[in-house]
Design a protein around this motif. Structure first.
Motif, short mmCIF file in Angstrom:
data_model
loop_
_atom_site.label_atom_id
_atom_site.label_comp_id
_atom_site.label_asym_id
_atom_site.label_seq_id
_atom_site.Cartn_x
_atom_site.Cartn_y
_atom_site.Cartn_z
N THR A 1 47.91 28.47 42.40
CA THR A 1 46.61 28.99 42.05
C THR A 1 46.54 29.18 40.54
O THR A 1 47.54 29.54 39.91
CB THR A 1 46.31 30.35 42.75
OG1 THR A 1 47.40 31.23 42.49
CG2 THR A 1 46.10 30.17 44.22
N VAL A 2 45.41 28.97 40.00
CA VAL A 2 45.21 29.11 38.56
C VAL A 2 44.22 30.25 38.34
O VAL A 2 43.14 30.28 38.94
CB VAL A 2 44.66 27.79 37.96
CG1 VAL A 2 44.39 27.96 36.49
CG2 VAL A 2 45.61 26.65 38.24
N ARG A 3 44.65 31.18 37.51
CA ARG A 3 43.78 32.32 37.18
C ARG A 3 43.49 32.29 35.70
O ARG A 3 44.38 32.05 34.89
CB ARG A 3 44.45 33.64 37.52
CG ARG A 3 44.28 34.04 38.94
CD ARG A 3 44.76 35.44 39.14
NE ARG A 3 46.23 35.38 39.19
CZ ARG A 3 47.02 36.42 39.27
NH1 ARG A 3 46.51 37.62 39.23
NH2 ARG A 3 48.32 36.30 39.34
N LYS A 4 42.30 32.64 35.41
CA LYS A 4 41.90 32.71 34.02
C LYS A 4 41.68 34.18 33.67
O LYS A 4 40.83 34.85 34.25
CB LYS A 4 40.62 31.91 33.79
CG LYS A 4 40.21 31.83 32.37
CD LYS A 4 39.00 30.93 32.22
CE LYS A 4 38.59 30.85 30.76
NZ LYS A 4 37.43 30.01 30.60
N GLU A 5 42.49 34.71 32.76
CA GLU A 5 42.36 36.11 32.36
C GLU A 5 41.56 36.20 31.09
O GLU A 5 41.78 35.46 30.15
CB GLU A 5 43.74 36.71 32.17
CG GLU A 5 44.51 36.83 33.46
CD GLU A 5 45.84 37.54 33.26
OE1 GLU A 5 45.97 38.31 32.31
OE2 GLU A 5 46.72 37.28 34.08
N ILE A 6 40.70 37.19 31.09
CA ILE A 6 39.88 37.39 29.92
C ILE A 6 40.27 38.63 29.18
O ILE A 6 40.64 39.63 29.58
CB ILE A 6 38.38 37.45 30.31
CG1 ILE A 6 37.99 36.18 30.98
CG2 ILE A 6 37.52 37.74 29.12
CD1 ILE A 6 36.58 36.14 31.47
#
Length: 178
Positions: free
Chosen positions: A173-178
């Motif tokens: 899974t790929v998560r994008k953290e801001i």
């Protein structure tokens, strides 16, 4: 029957020479054809020759169709005398025509001999060497191909199938953290 008279683009009447096919082995004249058929011996090595259309496969359309306008052109505002332009055109056209005829008269038959020998050798090698080598290679490689295919299916298929099943349960899974 004599050829029909038709008006030329200049409006003159002239006898139009009609030469639909300049074939020296198959004359258009029925009486002449009958005379020749009595004497003719069928030669399988002789092909009908068309003396009118000498490039039926259009081999030289893009190479040697050079006209005066393709080589010499005077832009607008820079014109020579009309007589010089006409004489130049005639000189170019006649020189090209007769010099080609002279060269083909001198070198045509020797070049035809050289190219005939070359293509005979090429045909001989293709018929007696290249095609038999390729055919024999394909026959021999077919046996090796079957053995190779059996080995691959026997040893590699189960291995790759097992590796595929091992990695099929991995989830990414790929998560994008801001």
């Amino acid at each position: 029957s004599p050829p029909a008279r038709s008006p030329s683009p200049q409006g003159f009447l002239y006898t139009a020479p009609i030469r639909e096919q300049g074939n020296i082995y198959k004359p258009n004249n029925k009486m002449m054809a009958d005379e020749l058929s009595e004497k003719a011996v069928h030669d399988v090595h002789t092909k009908e020759i068309d003396l009118v259309n000498r490039d039926p496969k259009h081999l030289n359309d893009d190479v040697v169709k050079i006209e005066f306008e393709d080589v010499i052109a005077e832009p607008e505002g820079t014109h020579s005398f009309d007589g010089i332009w006409k004489a130049s055109f005639t000189t170019f056209t006649v020189t090209k025509y007769w010099f080609y005829r002279l060269l083909s008269a001198i070198f045509g038959i020797p070049m035809a001999l050289i190219w005939g020998i070359y293509f005979a050798i090429l045909s001989f090698l293709h018929i007696w060497a290249v095609v038999p080598c390729i055919r024999s290679y394909l026959i021999e490689i077919q046996c090796i191909s079957r053995v190779y295919s059996i080995c691959i299916h026997t040893f590699c298929d189960p291995l790759f199938e097992a590796i595929g099943k091992m990695f099929s349960s991995i989830r990414a899974t790929v998560r994008k953290e801001i």
